[in-house]
Motif scaffolding. Structure first.
Motif, PDB file in Angstrom:
ATOM      1  N   ASP A   1       0.834  -1.208   0.000  1.00 52.90           N
ATOM      2  CA  ASP A   1       0.000   0.000   0.000  1.00 52.90           C
ATOM      3  C   ASP A   1       0.870   1.260   0.000  1.00 52.90           C
ATOM      4  N   PHE A   2       1.956   1.203   0.751  1.00 57.39           N
ATOM      5  CA  PHE A   2       2.881   2.332   0.813  1.00 57.39           C
ATOM      6  C   PHE A   2       3.513   2.573  -0.559  1.00 57.39           C
ATOM      7  N   ILE A   3       3.861   1.470  -1.228  1.00 51.32           N
ATOM      8  CA  ILE A   3       4.427   1.565  -2.582  1.00 51.32           C
ATOM      9  C   ILE A   3       3.411   2.178  -3.538  1.00 51.32           C
ATOM     10  N   VAL A   4       2.178   1.643  -3.509  1.00 54.87           N
ATOM     11  CA  VAL A   4       1.124   2.135  -4.404  1.00 54.87           C
ATOM     12  C   VAL A   4       0.842   3.611  -4.140  1.00 54.87           C
TER      13      VAL A   4
ATOM     14  N   ASP B   1       1.470   6.513  -7.122  1.00 57.23           N
ATOM     15  CA  ASP B   1       0.374   7.280  -7.722  1.00 57.23           C
ATOM     16  C   ASP B   1       0.809   8.692  -8.146  1.00 57.23           C
ATOM     17  N   PRO B   2       1.452   9.476  -7.285  1.00 56.41           N
ATOM     18  CA  PRO B   2       1.885  10.802  -7.736  1.00 56.41           C
ATOM     19  C   PRO B   2       2.942  10.737  -8.828  1.00 56.41           C
ATOM     20  N   LEU B   3       3.764   9.689  -8.836  1.00 59.43           N
ATOM     21  CA  LEU B   3       4.747   9.551  -9.904  1.00 59.43           C
ATOM     22  C   LEU B   3       4.049   9.392 -11.251  1.00 59.43           C
ATOM     23  N   GLY B   4       3.013   8.535 -11.281  1.00 60.38           N
ATOM     24  CA  GLY B   4       2.253   8.361 -12.521  1.00 60.38           C
ATOM     25  C   GLY B   4       1.594   9.650 -12.980  1.00 60.38           C
ATOM     26  N   LYS B   5       1.050  10.409 -12.030  1.00 56.91           N
ATOM     27  CA  LYS B   5       0.396  11.673 -12.388  1.00 56.91           C
ATOM     28  C   LYS B   5       1.395  12.705 -12.891  1.00 56.91           C
ATOM     29  N   MET B   6       2.572  12.746 -12.297  1.00 56.81           N
ATOM     30  CA  MET B   6       3.598  13.686 -12.764  1.00 56.81           C
ATOM     31  C   MET B   6       4.073  13.332 -14.168  1.00 56.81           C
ATOM     32  N   ILE B   7       4.180  12.029 -14.442  1.00 57.25           N
ATOM     33  CA  ILE B   7       4.570  11.594 -15.786  1.00 57.25           C
ATOM     34  C   ILE B   7       3.510  11.982 -16.805  1.00 57.25           C
ATOM     35  N   GLN B   8       2.236  11.763 -16.465  1.00 52.33           N
ATOM     36  CA  GLN B   8       1.154  12.134 -17.382  1.00 52.33           C
ATOM     37  C   GLN B   8       1.145  13.638 -17.649  1.00 52.33           C
ATOM     38  N   GLU B   9       1.317  14.428 -16.594  1.00 51.94           N
ATOM     39  CA  GLU B   9       1.299  15.879 -16.745  1.00 51.94           C
ATOM     40  C   GLU B   9       2.552  16.376 -17.458  1.00 51.94           C
TER      41      GLU B   9
ATOM     42  N   LYS C   1       3.836  21.596  -0.315  1.00 52.18           N
ATOM     43  CA  LYS C   1       5.252  21.320  -0.075  1.00 52.18           C
ATOM     44  C   LYS C   1       6.054  21.575  -1.351  1.00 52.18           C
ATOM     45  N   ASN C   2       7.279  22.027  -1.207  1.00 50.00           N
ATOM     46  CA  ASN C   2       8.165  22.244  -2.354  1.00 50.00           C
ATOM     47  C   ASN C   2       8.217  21.005  -3.230  1.00 50.00           C
ATOM     48  N   TYR C   3       8.150  21.187  -4.542  1.00 51.91           N
ATOM     49  CA  TYR C   3       8.002  20.051  -5.449  1.00 51.91           C
ATOM     50  C   TYR C   3       9.226  19.132  -5.444  1.00 51.91           C
ATOM     51  N   ILE C   4      10.422  19.681  -5.249  1.00 52.06           N
ATOM     52  CA  ILE C   4      11.618  18.840  -5.189  1.00 52.06           C
ATOM     53  C   ILE C   4      11.646  18.043  -3.893  1.00 52.06           C
ATOM     54  N   VAL C   5      11.320  18.709  -2.797  1.00 53.44           N
ATOM     55  CA  VAL C   5      11.260  18.014  -1.506  1.00 53.44           C
ATOM     56  C   VAL C   5      10.214  16.910  -1.551  1.00 53.44           C
ATOM     57  N   PHE C   6       9.070  17.186  -2.170  1.00 49.76           N
ATOM     58  CA  PHE C   6       8.013  16.183  -2.304  1.00 49.76           C
ATOM     59  C   PHE C   6       8.505  14.981  -3.102  1.00 49.76           C
ATOM     60  N   ALA C   7       9.210  15.242  -4.207  1.00 51.54           N
ATOM     61  CA  ALA C   7       9.725  14.156  -5.042  1.00 51.54           C
ATOM     62  C   ALA C   7      10.715  13.290  -4.269  1.00 51.54           C
ATOM     63  N   VAL C   8      11.623  13.927  -3.535  1.00 53.08           N
ATOM     64  CA  VAL C   8      12.616  13.196  -2.752  1.00 53.08           C
ATOM     65  C   VAL C   8      11.938  12.362  -1.668  1.00 53.08           C
ATOM     66  N   THR C   9      10.989  12.967  -0.964  1.00 55.10           N
ATOM     67  CA  THR C   9      10.280  12.261   0.105  1.00 55.10           C
ATOM     68  C   THR C   9       9.517  11.058  -0.438  1.00 55.10           C
ATOM     69  N   SER C  10       8.851  11.231  -1.572  1.00 54.77           N
ATOM     70  CA  SER C  10       8.085  10.133  -2.181  1.00 54.77           C
ATOM     71  C   SER C  10       9.001   8.998  -2.610  1.00 54.77           C
ATOM     72  N   ALA C  11      10.145   9.334  -3.189  1.00 56.60           N
ATOM     73  CA  ALA C  11      11.095   8.309  -3.623  1.00 56.60           C
ATOM     74  C   ALA C  11      11.615   7.503  -2.438  1.00 56.60           C
TER      75      ALA C  11
ATOM     76  N   VAL D   1       2.131   0.488 -10.857  1.00 51.42           N
ATOM     77  CA  VAL D   1       1.900  -0.643  -9.958  1.00 51.42           C
ATOM     78  C   VAL D   1       2.114  -1.978 -10.677  1.00 51.42           C
ATOM     79  N   PRO D   2       1.429  -2.247 -11.811  1.00 52.02           N
ATOM     80  CA  PRO D   2       1.694  -3.525 -12.489  1.00 52.02           C
ATOM     81  C   PRO D   2       3.127  -3.647 -12.986  1.00 52.02           C
ATOM     82  N   HIS D   3       3.713  -2.533 -13.436  1.00 47.08           N
ATOM     83  CA  HIS D   3       5.088  -2.633 -13.931  1.00 47.08           C
ATOM     84  C   HIS D   3       6.068  -2.874 -12.791  1.00 47.08           C
TER      85      HIS D   3
END
Length: 456
Positions: free
Chosen positions: A56-59, A63-71, A254-264, A348-350
């Motif tokens: 669940d934590f992975i999913v 989710d935000p990674l997929g949305k950032m890629i789409q955008e 939250k700052n977008y770079i900090v958000f990206a680092v935290t999510s990763a 998620v499937p990948h």
């Protein structure tokens, strides 16, 4: 009726409870003392809850990674998601799905008891997804009521026993004969990756033997290497999407770079939780399952979730995910060039299916097998969901579809059979599956358990 609904919806769809029940039955069969019953039952349940929490934590962080890629890259289309299509389907086919699920689980146990296919499929949520797909596809064929439930149950129970057997020789290579089987409906992609690995690579050149210089020896730690790899993905996606989009829609200010680092980094934590949960499951499940094998269903083999296999080749997990995702992107571009529906690579499937394909490809073909096998898996994760969409479209699922390979293969097969032969086409498929299950019982083999080794 309420009791059966609780059993169907809350117990039989929970892998944690299924693992715990199966472990308890095995321990009772072995006549273990009370203290062993407690620990042997609770540890698989707790381990799977830990695995689920990690997943669940992975999913959540994918989710935000997929949305950032789409955008960031301007991609729009259909994102395959088993949970999404199942939730939609429950509004139309909830009762049918529940009864197919229960029938399928019972038939799986009967098959394991009376045939040479001794596999008990323990990944309850995937059984639930497959029951949902069968209810959808069979409904489009005009099959209703008791007939739909019976046929769906036979299809689910039969495939739950057959699919682990198809690639058991590969699973034994992955686990070094640990006595478990693949219980996940992306299995055809994993076995294909292993088959490709045999042809293109050398299993001695394993991903797990990658030589890492002393200065970067910290990369041997799977948590650290996963975190660093995902940092690259998240930062590229966040920069492409832009600070305004990320800050407004995803990060809560939250700052977008900090958000990206935290999510990763959170993603890497999720992977570590999965690993620890898997170790807890296996430490108790395999010994307890010997009781099932010895007393109740001779030679029974537990078919477990794909994430259970991650600990066998942690490097291949990361390599497989990346290769599969690249395959998904290329598959999306090919679909676009063909004028077909765009299947946006679902993270998620990948991750889960791609990682497992990498593990299987590595078991037979080392690094090259992991890369090429997972890449082909990624291509199929684009093409098969696109081909499955028309089969599901007539009952309102046009905006989403199932993601993993077994769903695509079985759904398309049933859809084509109905298109060519009507309802009779479904009965032919059922008969073929029953023949596969029954005929080996009259063929003398070295082992009482049907697996891929018996076929060669």
């Amino acid at each position: 009726m309420e009791f059966f609904k609780i059993i169907g919806n809350d117990i039989l769809t929970s892998p944690a409870f299924l693992l715990g029940i199966m472990s308890l039955v095995g321990l009772l069969a072995l006549k273990k003392p009370f203290n062993k019953l407690i620990t042997g039952t609770l540890k698989p349940i707790l381990g799977y809850i830990m695995l689920g929490a990690g997943a669940d934590f992975i999913v959540k962080n994918l989710d935000p990674l997929g949305k950032m890629i789409q955008e960031g890259f301007g991609i729009t289309g259909v994102v395959p998601n088993n949970e999404a299509i199942t939730s939609i389907a429950q509004n139309l086919l909830g009762k049918e799905t529940m009864f197919i699920l229960v029938a399928g689980l019972i038939i799986n146990i009967i098959i394991a008891r009376v045939t040479k296919f001794k596999y008990i499929f323990l990944t309850g949520h995937h059984s639930f997804f497959m029951a949902c797909m069968f209810s959808a596809v069979l409904s489009t064929a005009g099959i209703k009521g008791t007939t739909l439930i019976l046929i769906g149950g036979i299809l689910l129970g039969a495939w739950s026993a057959i699919s682990p057997s198809i690639g058991q020789k590969y699973t034994d290579l992955v686990t070094d004969d640990d006595g478990i089987a693949m219980g996940h409906f992306g299995s055809l992609g994993y076995y294909l990756a292993a088959f490709i690995g045999e042809k293109v690579g050398n299993k001695e050149d394993s991903t797990e033997d990658i030589v890492i210089p002393e200065k970067v020896n910290f990369l041997r730690d799977s948590t650290i290497s996963t975190a660093i790899t995902m940092l690259v993905f998240y930062l590229i996606a966040a920069i492409a999407a832009g600070p305004e989009y990320v800050t407004t829609n995803l990060s809560g200010g939250k700052n977008y770079i900090v958000f990206a680092v935290t999510s990763a980094l959170s993603f890497a934590v999720g992977v570590t939780i999965v690993y620890n949960g898997v170790r807890m499951i296996l430490s108790e499940l395999i010994p307890a399952f010997q009781g099932v094998s010895q007393k109740l269903i001779p030679n029974a083999i537990a078919a477990v979730d794909c994430a259970v296999f991650f600990t066998y080749a942690p490097n291949a997990v990361l390599i497989g995910f990346i290769a599969s995702f690249i395959g998904g992107v290329i598959g999306m571009l090919i679909l676009g060039a063909m004028g077909a529906v765009l299947i946006i690579p679902g993270l998620v499937p990948h991750f889960f299916c791609g990682a497992t394909a990498g593990i299987y490809g590595n078991a037979t073909g080392g690094k090259r097998g992991a890369i090429i096998g997972a890449f082909v898996n990624g291509l199929l994760l684009a093409f098969l969901p696109a081909a499955l969409l028309p089969v599901l479209g007539s009952i309102g699922f046009q905006n989403t579809t199932f993601g993993d390979l077994d769903f695509g293969v079985l759904g398309i097969l049933i859809g084509k059979a109905v298109e060519g032969f009507g309802e009779m086409g479904v009965y032919v498929i059922v008969v073929i599956l029953l023949v596969i299950l029954i005929v080996p019982n009259f063929i003398k083999t070295k082992s009482h358990v049907i697996n891929a080794k018996d076929e060669y």
